[in-house]
Motif scaffolding. Structure first.
Motif, PDB file in Angstrom:
ATOM      1  N   ILE A   1      54.113  27.583  -5.119  1.00 21.75           N
ATOM      2  CA  ILE A   1      54.100  27.130  -3.728  1.00 21.75           C
ATOM      3  C   ILE A   1      53.616  25.689  -3.648  1.00 21.75           C
ATOM      4  O   ILE A   1      54.170  24.869  -2.911  1.00 21.75           O
ATOM      5  N   ARG A   2      52.579  25.352  -4.415  1.00 21.24           N
ATOM      6  CA  ARG A   2      52.043  23.987  -4.411  1.00 21.24           C
ATOM      7  C   ARG A   2      53.102  22.995  -4.899  1.00 21.24           C
ATOM      8  O   ARG A   2      53.283  21.924  -4.317  1.00 21.24           O
ATOM      9  N   GLU A   3      53.822  23.334  -5.966  1.00 22.87           N
ATOM     10  CA  GLU A   3      54.866  22.452  -6.485  1.00 22.87           C
ATOM     11  C   GLU A   3      56.012  22.298  -5.485  1.00 22.87           C
ATOM     12  O   GLU A   3      56.572  21.208  -5.329  1.00 22.87           O
ATOM     13  N   PHE A   4      56.354  23.397  -4.808  1.00 24.55           N
ATOM     14  CA  PHE A   4      57.410  23.338  -3.799  1.00 24.55           C
ATOM     15  C   PHE A   4      57.019  22.408  -2.656  1.00 24.55           C
ATOM     16  O   PHE A   4      57.825  21.582  -2.205  1.00 24.55           O
ATOM     17  N   LYS A   5      55.785  22.521  -2.189  1.00 28.09           N
ATOM     18  CA  LYS A   5      55.318  21.645  -1.100  1.00 28.09           C
ATOM     19  C   LYS A   5      55.323  20.187  -1.536  1.00 28.09           C
ATOM     20  O   LYS A   5      55.696  19.300  -0.764  1.00 28.09           O
ATOM     21  N   GLN A   6      54.904  19.928  -2.776  1.00 26.63           N
ATOM     22  CA  GLN A   6      54.883  18.558  -3.286  1.00 26.63           C
ATOM     23  C   GLN A   6      56.308  18.000  -3.362  1.00 26.63           C
ATOM     24  O   GLN A   6      56.555  16.860  -2.958  1.00 26.63           O
ATOM     25  N   ALA A   7      57.249  18.795  -3.846  1.00 27.44           N
ATOM     26  CA  ALA A   7      58.637  18.343  -3.928  1.00 27.44           C
ATOM     27  C   ALA A   7      59.208  18.089  -2.539  1.00 27.44           C
ATOM     28  O   ALA A   7      59.955  17.125  -2.332  1.00 27.44           O
ATOM     29  N   THR A   8      58.838  18.925  -1.575  1.00 31.48           N
ATOM     30  CA  THR A   8      59.297  18.740  -0.202  1.00 31.48           C
ATOM     31  C   THR A   8      58.759  17.435   0.365  1.00 31.48           C
ATOM     32  O   THR A   8      59.494  16.676   1.006  1.00 31.48           O
ATOM     33  N   ARG A   9      57.466  17.164   0.115  1.00 31.23           N
ATOM     34  CA  ARG A   9      56.878  15.903   0.599  1.00 31.23           C
ATOM     35  C   ARG A   9      57.570  14.703  -0.036  1.00 31.23           C
ATOM     36  O   ARG A   9      57.858  13.713   0.640  1.00 31.23           O
ATOM     37  N   GLU A  10      57.838  14.777  -1.343  1.00 30.50           N
ATOM     38  CA  GLU A  10      58.499  13.673  -2.032  1.00 30.50           C
ATOM     39  C   GLU A  10      59.908  13.447  -1.474  1.00 30.50           C
ATOM     40  O   GLU A  10      60.326  12.309  -1.282  1.00 30.50           O
ATOM     41  N   THR A  11      60.617  14.541  -1.209  1.00 31.22           N
ATOM     42  CA  THR A  11      61.965  14.429  -0.658  1.00 31.22           C
ATOM     43  C   THR A  11      61.922  13.793   0.723  1.00 31.22           C
ATOM     44  O   THR A  11      62.737  12.913   1.038  1.00 31.22           O
ATOM     45  N   ASN A  12      60.963  14.204   1.546  1.00 29.44           N
ATOM     46  CA  ASN A  12      60.834  13.617   2.884  1.00 29.44           C
ATOM     47  C   ASN A  12      60.490  12.139   2.803  1.00 29.44           C
ATOM     48  O   ASN A  12      61.009  11.327   3.571  1.00 29.44           O
ATOM     49  N   THR A  13      59.614  11.779   1.869  1.00 29.61           N
ATOM     50  CA  THR A  13      59.237  10.375   1.691  1.00 29.61           C
ATOM     51  C   THR A  13      60.439   9.551   1.245  1.00 29.61           C
ATOM     52  O   THR A  13      60.702   8.468   1.788  1.00 29.61           O
ATOM     53  N   ASN A  14      61.179  10.068   0.259  1.00 27.54           N
ATOM     54  CA  ASN A  14      62.356   9.348  -0.222  1.00 27.54           C
ATOM     55  C   ASN A  14      63.413   9.218   0.870  1.00 27.54           C
ATOM     56  O   ASN A  14      64.063   8.179   0.993  1.00 27.54           O
ATOM     57  N   SER A  15      63.570  10.254   1.665  1.00 29.38           N
ATOM     58  CA  SER A  15      64.540  10.220   2.753  1.00 29.38           C
ATOM     59  C   SER A  15      64.135   9.166   3.785  1.00 29.38           C
ATOM     60  O   SER A  15      64.980   8.409   4.276  1.00 29.38           O
ATOM     61  N   ALA A  16      62.861   9.111   4.108  1.00 31.07           N
ATOM     62  CA  ALA A  16      62.378   8.127   5.079  1.00 31.07           C
ATOM     63  C   ALA A  16      62.558   6.711   4.544  1.00 31.07           C
ATOM     64  O   ALA A  16      62.948   5.803   5.294  1.00 31.07           O
ATOM     65  N   MET A  17      62.294   6.522   3.254  1.00 34.76           N
ATOM     66  CA  MET A  17      62.454   5.192   2.655  1.00 34.76           C
ATOM     67  C   MET A  17      63.920   4.779   2.657  1.00 34.76           C
ATOM     68  O   MET A  17      64.253   3.624   2.934  1.00 34.76           O
TER      69      MET A  17
END
Length: 79
Positions: free
Chosen positions: A43-59
């Protein structure tokens, strides 16, 4: 009363007790903490990947907006 406190999508406390009892029978008391630790890690890894994807999408969205404004500025100067 537990079903009103914990939102489990309509799972009654008696059903929860049966599921826990079956899990104990299948895996044993020593294996359950290891399974929960693995679940928590996943679950922790999934949340981290989701945050990274959101950050990359925003960038990427910011870069597209910046490029678009640069192109608009260049088009205005050419006119």
């Amino acid at each position: 009363m537990i079903s009103t406190i914990i939102p489990l999508g309509g799972v009654a406390p008696s059903e929860l007790i049966v599921v826990v009892a079956i899990a104990l029978l299948l895996f044993g008391g020593k294996k359950i903490p290891e399974l929960m630790k693995g679940l928590g890690t996943g679950i922790r890894e999934f949340k981290q990947a989701t945050r990274e994807t959101n950050t990359n999408s925003a960038m990427a969205k910011e870069a597209v907006t910046e490029s678009k404004s640069t192109i608009d500025t260049e088009n205005e100067s050419v006119k």
